[in-house]
Design a protein around this motif. Sequence first.
Motif, PDB file in Angstrom:
ATOM      1  N   ARG A 237       2.203   2.604 -11.492  1.00 67.00           N
ATOM      2  CA  ARG A 237       2.506   3.289 -12.746  1.00 67.00           C
ATOM      3  C   ARG A 237       3.161   2.331 -13.741  1.00 67.00           C
ATOM      4  O   ARG A 237       3.995   1.501 -13.364  1.00 67.00           O
ATOM      5  CB  ARG A 237       3.437   4.477 -12.501  1.00 67.00           C
ATOM      6  N   ALA A 238       2.785   2.459 -14.973  1.00 65.26           N
ATOM      7  CA  ALA A 238       3.472   1.701 -16.023  1.00 65.26           C
ATOM      8  C   ALA A 238       4.853   2.319 -16.248  1.00 65.26           C
ATOM      9  O   ALA A 238       5.004   3.541 -16.275  1.00 65.26           O
ATOM     10  CB  ALA A 238       2.656   1.753 -17.313  1.00 65.26           C
ATOM     11  N   ASP A 239       5.842   1.475 -16.369  1.00 65.93           N
ATOM     12  CA  ASP A 239       7.218   1.933 -16.597  1.00 65.93           C
ATOM     13  C   ASP A 239       7.633   3.018 -15.603  1.00 65.93           C
ATOM     14  O   ASP A 239       7.939   4.163 -15.977  1.00 65.93           O
ATOM     15  CB  ASP A 239       7.373   2.483 -18.021  1.00 65.93           C
ATOM     16  N   SER A 339      -0.354   6.266 -24.920  1.00 73.65           N
ATOM     17  CA  SER A 339      -0.782   7.413 -24.124  1.00 73.65           C
ATOM     18  C   SER A 339      -2.016   7.068 -23.308  1.00 73.65           C
ATOM     19  O   SER A 339      -2.955   6.437 -23.803  1.00 73.65           O
ATOM     20  CB  SER A 339      -1.082   8.604 -25.038  1.00 73.65           C
ATOM     21  N   GLU A 340      -2.005   7.467 -22.025  1.00 71.91           N
ATOM     22  CA  GLU A 340      -3.159   7.259 -21.163  1.00 71.91           C
ATOM     23  C   GLU A 340      -4.094   8.467 -21.172  1.00 71.91           C
ATOM     24  O   GLU A 340      -5.093   8.486 -20.486  1.00 71.91           O
ATOM     25  CB  GLU A 340      -2.692   6.989 -19.727  1.00 71.91           C
ATOM     26  N   GLY A 341      -3.761   9.449 -21.925  1.00 69.97           N
ATOM     27  CA  GLY A 341      -4.581  10.649 -21.957  1.00 69.97           C
ATOM     28  C   GLY A 341      -4.117  11.558 -23.074  1.00 69.97           C
ATOM     29  O   GLY A 341      -3.391  11.135 -23.982  1.00 69.97           O
ATOM     30  N   PRO A 342      -4.502  12.808 -23.031  1.00 66.52           N
ATOM     31  CA  PRO A 342      -4.097  13.746 -24.076  1.00 66.52           C
ATOM     32  C   PRO A 342      -2.602  14.019 -24.026  1.00 66.52           C
ATOM     33  O   PRO A 342      -1.954  13.785 -23.003  1.00 66.52           O
ATOM     34  CB  PRO A 342      -4.907  15.008 -23.747  1.00 66.52           C
ATOM     35  N   PRO A 343      -2.035  14.514 -25.122  1.00 65.52           N
ATOM     36  CA  PRO A 343      -0.600  14.842 -25.134  1.00 65.52           C
ATOM     37  C   PRO A 343      -0.319  16.044 -24.240  1.00 65.52           C
ATOM     38  O   PRO A 343      -1.250  16.735 -23.795  1.00 65.52           O
ATOM     39  CB  PRO A 343      -0.347  15.183 -26.612  1.00 65.52           C
ATOM     40  N   PRO A 344       0.956  16.317 -23.948  1.00 66.76           N
ATOM     41  CA  PRO A 344       1.285  17.506 -23.166  1.00 66.76           C
ATOM     42  C   PRO A 344       0.733  18.756 -23.842  1.00 66.76           C
ATOM     43  O   PRO A 344       0.772  18.873 -25.074  1.00 66.76           O
ATOM     44  CB  PRO A 344       2.824  17.503 -23.166  1.00 66.76           C
TER      45      PRO A 344
END
Length: 432
Positions: A237-239, A339-344
Amino acid sequence: MPQRTVVDVTDEPPVRRRDEEADSPDIPDPKTEPVLLTAPRDGTPEPIADRAELARAVERFAAGTGPVAVDAERASGYRYTHRAYLVQLRRAGAGTVLIDPLPFGQLPELDEVISPTEWILHAASQDLPCLTELGLRPTRLFDTELAARLCGFERVGLAALTESLLGYTLEKHHSAADWSTRPLPTSWLTYAALDVELLLQLREILVDELAKQGKTEWAAQEFAALVASAGDPPRVRADPWRRTSGIHRVRGARALARVRALWTARDEIAQRRDASPGRVLADAAIIAAAEADPKDERALLALAGFGGRSVRRLAPTWLTALSDARALSDKELPTTPPSEGPPPPHRWAERDPVAAARLARCRELVTGLAAAHHLPPENLITPDSVRRLAWSPPEELSEEAVAAVLSGYGARPWQVALVSPGLTQALTTPAE
């Protein structure tokens, strides 16, 4: 609730199938008392810890027949690594063996014998990584937990399934034990041996149930996907420090830098000690220090989570980490990662109301289909795949295009075939 009968199993336990007229597949026959297993039918074996013993066990398993029940015990919550500290196996004609993997490192002679046959595991994704570390890789498997999910069972824990389908209960007192302990107590070894005691019979009932519901091919595809990914390295995982529990309360880049500095210092110590990071310093203590930014030992030790002796001894380490974060330039402070994908989903209505409406329709479609096929929605299609699809649908809204997108996200053919038609319609914005 009937009283449980407590027995030591000395004979092969009978397979008790559920009442065919029951509304739910995991409701036991109320007329039959569940039997609490307290000892394996062949007795509790001693862990194998040398090559000569291992060679004899491998010979037994080579002479056995049918699939092999496999389980592993880790020391989650106690150790930094997720390695196996005990491996349990059972096969018809071979009995049960317990293997202490610490003296061996790798188990190639065992893999050569059991790899070609089907493995039976419960919650395979939890055990496959640590088994792979030992050089044990399946070519075929049957996951009793995943099979139970596909069949629509509400309770899919091993103890719940053995009780509802076989009429036997398993104690789970040692499920969270420190399996790196040596020597392992006899009661723990008994618990470990019982974890593979009933997997062979459990598999047979679930095979029948899958066939009855027309889900045999679904299960086959799911199991094949588990086998294919068994040797994949863990996702980095990043960070990873951003997963610190309670970090949502921390405000400002400078305070986040303090979380990062303390998390990194803790992780280095935990890795060096092979100890669970939470046993070195609790997440709550990291958050408290990041918010308060104490400048001296007295202020630090006054914070919640810094009262323990081992934590106090490391006070200079924690203060150095905080000081380092304080000395960072603005350019060195944490920034919001890409972001690796859509927002929450809770932000969709504000950012893109049309996408939010698409997601609502897609979720409704998936929930309805899952209910119709008697399985959890997340086993029909992963929520992440639905979110990604709803946020960024293909330009050409066709079943073929939607199917291609889902396949790219890792959906299995059976899932794609079931959900693609409905999701294609759900993605289409209704005419005003």
